[in-house]
Design an enzyme around this catalytic site. Structure first.
Site, PDB file in Angstrom:
ATOM      1  N   CYS A   1      -3.021  -2.413   6.390  1.00 17.49           N
ATOM      2  CA  CYS A   1      -3.222  -1.070   6.937  1.00 17.49           C
ATOM      3  C   CYS A   1      -4.594  -0.944   7.594  1.00 17.49           C
ATOM      4  CB  CYS A   1      -3.024   0.007   5.872  1.00 17.49           C
ATOM      5  SG  CYS A   1      -4.097  -0.163   4.441  1.00 17.49           S
TER       6      CYS A   1
ATOM      7  N   GLN B   1      -5.193  -0.611  -4.574  1.00 15.05           N
ATOM      8  CA  GLN B   1      -5.875  -1.724  -5.235  1.00 15.05           C
ATOM      9  C   GLN B   1      -6.662  -1.270  -6.453  1.00 15.05           C
ATOM     10  OE1 GLN B   1      -8.005  -4.322  -2.580  1.00 15.05           O
ATOM     11  NE2 GLN B   1      -9.374  -5.058  -4.178  1.00 15.05           N
TER      12      GLN B   1
ATOM     13  N   HIS C   1      -6.036  -5.907   3.482  1.00 16.42           N
ATOM     14  CA  HIS C   1      -5.092  -4.797   3.629  1.00 16.42           C
ATOM     15  C   HIS C   1      -4.605  -4.721   5.067  1.00 16.42           C
ATOM     16  CE1 HIS C   1      -5.886  -2.626  -0.288  1.00 16.42           C
ATOM     17  NE2 HIS C   1      -6.832  -3.552  -0.276  1.00 16.42           N
TER      18      HIS C   1
ATOM     19  N   CYS D   1       0.846  -1.188   0.000  1.00 12.87           N
ATOM     20  CA  CYS D   1       0.000   0.000   0.000  1.00 12.87           C
ATOM     21  C   CYS D   1       0.887   1.246   0.000  1.00 12.87           C
ATOM     22  CB  CYS D   1      -0.889  -0.026   1.238  1.00 12.87           C
ATOM     23  SG  CYS D   1      -1.591   1.559   1.688  1.00 12.87           S
ATOM     24  N   GLU D   2       0.671   2.143  -0.943  1.00 10.70           N
ATOM     25  CA  GLU D   2       1.537   3.316  -1.047  1.00 10.70           C
ATOM     26  C   GLU D   2       1.282   4.342   0.052  1.00 10.70           C
ATOM     27  OE1 GLU D   2      -0.668   6.292  -4.187  1.00 10.70           O
ATOM     28  OE2 GLU D   2       0.553   4.683  -5.026  1.00 10.70           O
ATOM     29  N   HIS D   3       0.190   4.192   0.782  1.00 12.16           N
ATOM     30  CA  HIS D   3      -0.117   5.157   1.838  1.00 12.16           C
ATOM     31  C   HIS D   3       0.602   4.854   3.144  1.00 12.16           C
ATOM     32  CE1 HIS D   3      -4.098   5.576  -0.550  1.00 12.16           C
ATOM     33  NE2 HIS D   3      -3.201   6.450  -0.988  1.00 12.16           N
ATOM     34  N   HIS D   4       0.814   3.568   3.431  1.00  6.85           N
ATOM     35  CA  HIS D   4       1.431   3.191   4.705  1.00  6.85           C
ATOM     36  C   HIS D   4       2.632   2.264   4.548  1.00  6.85           C
ATOM     37  CE1 HIS D   4      -2.882   4.050   5.607  1.00  6.85           C
ATOM     38  NE2 HIS D   4      -2.318   4.778   6.546  1.00  6.85           N
TER      39      HIS D   4
END
Length: 197
Positions: free
Chosen positions: A159, A129, A157, A88-91
Site C-alpha cells: 500500500c 503490522q 507494505h 493490510c486491512e486498510h487497502h
C-alpha cells in the site's frame, strides 16, 4: 459460524457468495469482464481470499500447547527470519517480511516450528503490522508464561509501494516485549544476536 468453513470448500455458501461479489467487482472495473482470461478469476480470488484469511480459523495458543515440554532452560531462545505474508486491512494489499521472536523459558519450552506457525496464524488475517506484532507477543506470553518475550517485525507494505507515496524501498519495523525484555540490556542482547554477521 460461517467463517469457520474450510478455505477449499467451493460448495460452501461463503465461497459461493465471495465468487458472486468478485464477479460483480470485475463487471464494475473491467469493460470485458466475461472474456476467457477472467472466466475463472472469481473462483481463484475467492479461494485465495479464504486462504489469506485462514488464520481466523486457527487457535494460535493450541499450536503452542501441542508441543509443550518441561525443560530446565532459562536462557534466550530466538527464532529469527520467519517469513510471513499478510493483508493490510486498510487497502487489502499485501504486506510481507520477516518476524523475529525471542523468549526466555520459565520451566517450559515449545517446539521451534510452533513459533513459526503462530506467526502464520496471526499473519493470515486482515491485519496492521503493529497489532500483529503485539498479538504474537501476547500469545507466547499468555500460553508459555516465560520470563519474557520480544517480537520484532520488519515488513514491506504494497500500500506504500504501489499507491500513495510509492516509496519502493521503505521498510517498516515494529517491536513489542514483556518481562525480562523490559531491561535494556536484555533487549540489546537480543538485537545483537539478531543482527550479528
Amino acid at each position: 459460524m460461517s467463517s469457520l468453513i474450510p478455505f477449499d470448500d467451493e460448495k460452501s455458501p461463503v465461497f459461493q457468495e465471495l465468487m458472486q461479489h468478485y464477479s460483480r467487482i470485475l463487471e464494475l472495473v473491467e469493460p470485458d469482464s466475461k472474456r476467457e482470461g477472467l472466466e475463472r478469476t472469481p473462483l481463484r480470488v475467492a479461494k485465495t481470499m479464504l486462504d489469506f484469511t485462514s488464520g481466523y480459523r486457527i487457535d494460535p495458543a493450541t499450536i503452542l500447547k501441542s508441543a509443550l515440554f518441561k525443560e530446565d532452560y532459562s536462557q534466550m531462545v530466538i527464532v529469527k527470519d520467519i517469513d510471513f505474508y499478510s493483508l493490510c486491512e486498510h487497502h487489502l494489499l499485501p504486506f510481507f517480511g520477516k518476524v523475529h521472536v525471542a523468549y526466555i523459558p520459565n520451566g517450559y519450552i515449545t517446539g521451534l516450528s510452533k513459533i513459526a506457525r503462530v506467526v502464520d496464524a496471526f499473519a493470515r488475517r486482515l491485519q496492521v503490522q503493529e497489532r500483529m506484532t503485539s498479538q504474537i507477543k501476547d500469545c507466547i506470553q499468555n500460553t508459555l508464561h516465560p520470563l519474557g518475550v520480544m517480537v520484532v517485525v520488519e515488513a514491506q507494505h504494497m500500500c506504500m509501494q504501489m499507491r500513495g507515496v510509492e516509496k519502493m524501498n521503505s521498510i517498516t519495523t515494529t517491536s513489542d516485549f514483556t518481562g525480562a525484555f523490559n531491561r535494556a540490556t536484555t533487549r540489546e542482547e537480543f538485537m545483537n544476536l539478531l543482527y550479528r554477521k
